[in-house]
Design a protein around this motif. Structure first.
Motif, PDB file in Angstrom:
ATOM      1  N   MET A 166      -5.817   3.746  -2.248  1.00  0.00           N
ATOM      2  CA  MET A 166      -4.980   2.303  -2.310  1.00  0.00           C
ATOM      3  C   MET A 166      -4.169   2.073  -0.846  1.00  0.00           C
ATOM      4  O   MET A 166      -4.642   0.914  -1.052  1.00  0.00           O
ATOM      5  CB  MET A 166      -3.988   2.362  -3.382  1.00  0.00           C
ATOM      6  N   LEU A 167      -3.862   3.318  -0.576  1.00  0.00           N
ATOM      7  CA  LEU A 167      -3.268   2.741   0.491  1.00  0.00           C
ATOM      8  C   LEU A 167      -3.659   3.052   1.796  1.00  0.00           C
ATOM      9  O   LEU A 167      -3.859   1.574   2.126  1.00  0.00           O
ATOM     10  CB  LEU A 167      -2.387   3.756   1.384  1.00  0.00           C
ATOM     11  N   PHE A 168      -5.213   3.343   2.002  1.00  0.00           N
ATOM     12  CA  PHE A 168      -6.328   3.001   2.721  1.00  0.00           C
ATOM     13  C   PHE A 168      -6.849   1.736   2.353  1.00  0.00           C
ATOM     14  O   PHE A 168      -6.610   0.204   3.754  1.00  0.00           O
ATOM     15  CB  PHE A 168      -7.732   3.591   2.847  1.00  0.00           C
TER      16      PHE A 168
ATOM     17  N   PHE B 198     -14.729  -3.564  -1.507  1.00  0.00           N
ATOM     18  CA  PHE B 198     -15.322  -2.499  -0.906  1.00  0.00           C
ATOM     19  C   PHE B 198     -14.550  -0.885  -0.377  1.00  0.00           C
ATOM     20  O   PHE B 198     -14.353  -0.037  -0.579  1.00  0.00           O
ATOM     21  CB  PHE B 198     -16.432  -3.021   0.497  1.00  0.00           C
ATOM     22  N   SER B 199     -13.305  -1.756  -0.041  1.00  0.00           N
ATOM     23  CA  SER B 199     -12.243  -0.501   0.575  1.00  0.00           C
ATOM     24  C   SER B 199     -11.620   0.147  -0.351  1.00  0.00           C
ATOM     25  O   SER B 199     -11.191   1.094   0.464  1.00  0.00           O
ATOM     26  CB  SER B 199     -10.825  -1.900   0.899  1.00  0.00           C
ATOM     27  N   ILE B 200     -11.978  -0.406  -1.579  1.00  0.00           N
ATOM     28  CA  ILE B 200     -10.647   0.895  -2.783  1.00  0.00           C
ATOM     29  C   ILE B 200     -11.652   1.652  -2.775  1.00  0.00           C
ATOM     30  O   ILE B 200     -10.975   3.139  -2.417  1.00  0.00           O
ATOM     31  CB  ILE B 200     -10.706  -0.203  -4.200  1.00  0.00           C
ATOM     32  N   PRO B 201     -12.989   1.909  -3.172  1.00  0.00           N
ATOM     33  CA  PRO B 201     -14.160   2.652  -2.997  1.00  0.00           C
ATOM     34  C   PRO B 201     -14.107   3.782  -2.101  1.00  0.00           C
ATOM     35  O   PRO B 201     -13.828   4.716  -2.156  1.00  0.00           O
ATOM     36  CB  PRO B 201     -15.267   2.351  -3.559  1.00  0.00           C
ATOM     37  N   PHE B 202     -14.166   2.733  -0.943  1.00  0.00           N
ATOM     38  CA  PHE B 202     -14.677   3.840   0.210  1.00  0.00           C
ATOM     39  C   PHE B 202     -13.374   4.378   0.428  1.00  0.00           C
ATOM     40  O   PHE B 202     -12.962   5.656   1.387  1.00  0.00           O
ATOM     41  CB  PHE B 202     -14.821   2.717   1.695  1.00  0.00           C
ATOM     42  N   GLY B 203     -11.523   4.036   0.538  1.00  0.00           N
ATOM     43  CA  GLY B 203     -10.347   4.796   0.746  1.00  0.00           C
ATOM     44  C   GLY B 203     -10.987   5.554   0.257  1.00  0.00           C
ATOM     45  O   GLY B 203     -10.123   6.712   0.332  1.00  0.00           O
ATOM     46  N   ILE B 204     -10.956   5.844  -1.628  1.00  0.00           N
ATOM     47  CA  ILE B 204     -11.145   6.632  -2.230  1.00  0.00           C
ATOM     48  C   ILE B 204     -11.748   8.337  -1.748  1.00  0.00           C
ATOM     49  O   ILE B 204     -11.232   9.102  -1.653  1.00  0.00           O
ATOM     50  CB  ILE B 204     -10.828   5.757  -4.005  1.00  0.00           C
TER      51      ILE B 204
ATOM     52  N   GLY C 177       0.790  -1.326   0.105  1.00  0.00           N
ATOM     53  CA  GLY C 177       0.141   0.107  -0.084  1.00  0.00           C
ATOM     54  C   GLY C 177       0.643   1.326   0.147  1.00  0.00           C
ATOM     55  O   GLY C 177       0.603   2.181  -0.695  1.00  0.00           O
ATOM     56  N   LEU C 178       1.726   1.755   0.954  1.00  0.00           N
ATOM     57  CA  LEU C 178       3.143   2.731  -0.039  1.00  0.00           C
ATOM     58  C   LEU C 178       3.610   2.760  -0.715  1.00  0.00           C
ATOM     59  O   LEU C 178       3.522   3.401  -1.076  1.00  0.00           O
ATOM     60  CB  LEU C 178       4.430   2.407   1.874  1.00  0.00           C
ATOM     61  N   ALA C 179       4.160   1.660  -1.138  1.00  0.00           N
ATOM     62  CA  ALA C 179       4.860   1.951  -2.614  1.00  0.00           C
ATOM     63  C   ALA C 179       3.486   1.797  -3.812  1.00  0.00           C
ATOM     64  O   ALA C 179       3.557   2.637  -4.403  1.00  0.00           O
ATOM     65  CB  ALA C 179       5.058   0.192  -3.213  1.00  0.00           C
TER      66      ALA C 179
END
Length: 163
Positions: A113-115, A129-135, A94-96
């Motif tokens: 993406m990091l999230f 779910f995590s990618i759109p929520f994080g964005i 995620g950091l990369a």
């Protein structure tokens, strides 16, 4: 005496992980101290200047390194748990991803993406779910910092679409 009843002092070995940590503490202390010695000092009456705080930190890290060496040879560190590698890899990925995407994709997508990858590392399996929520969450943070607080954060296509 039987073989199993040797004194504890003869069985004691240094904690190698603690010794590696002590060496790292010494290296960081040396780098900070070297950098502090090369700061330009301004002629002043007080002896406290811009190099004082880094020198104090370096001395503190050096003291912690010495303490860690003594504790490593005493062998009194608590038993460490088994380290799972997969969560660490997800967080590093995620950091990369954030570093690689920040200039091209912008703050919201890169930090989203990091999230998502960090959430996956902590056990959240649903990347869909995590990618759109994080964005979305990152976009809100970007909007607050860049539009309300007038700070400069990297803008990508998503940010340019709305602002």
């Amino acid at each position: 005496m039987s073989q199993g009843s040797e004194p504890l002092a003869t069985k004691r070995r240094p904690d190698w992980a603690a010794l590696v940590i002590a060496i790292c503490l010494f290296i960081v202390a040396a780098v900070i101290l070297w950098d502090a010695m090369h700061l330009k000092t301004i002629a002043q009456y007080a002896r406290i200047g811009p190099a004082t705080a880094p020198k104090v930190v370096a001395i503190g890290l050096f003291g912690l390194g010495i303490w860690t060496v003594f504790e490593a040879f005493r062998g009194e560190f608590p038993e460490r748990e088994h380290q799972e590698i997969a969560p660490v890899v997800w967080v590093i990925a995620g950091l990369a991803a954030q570093m690689l995407l920040l200039k091209t994709a912008g703050f919201s997508i890169a930090t989203g993406m990091l999230f998502a990858f960090t959430a996956r590392g902590f056990g959240r399996r649903k990347l869909w779910f995590s990618i759109p929520f994080g964005i979305v969450l990152s976009f809100v943070v970007w909007a607050i910092f860049s539009q309300l607080l007038k700070l400069t954060l990297p803008a990508g296509p998503l940010e340019r679409l709305f602002f």
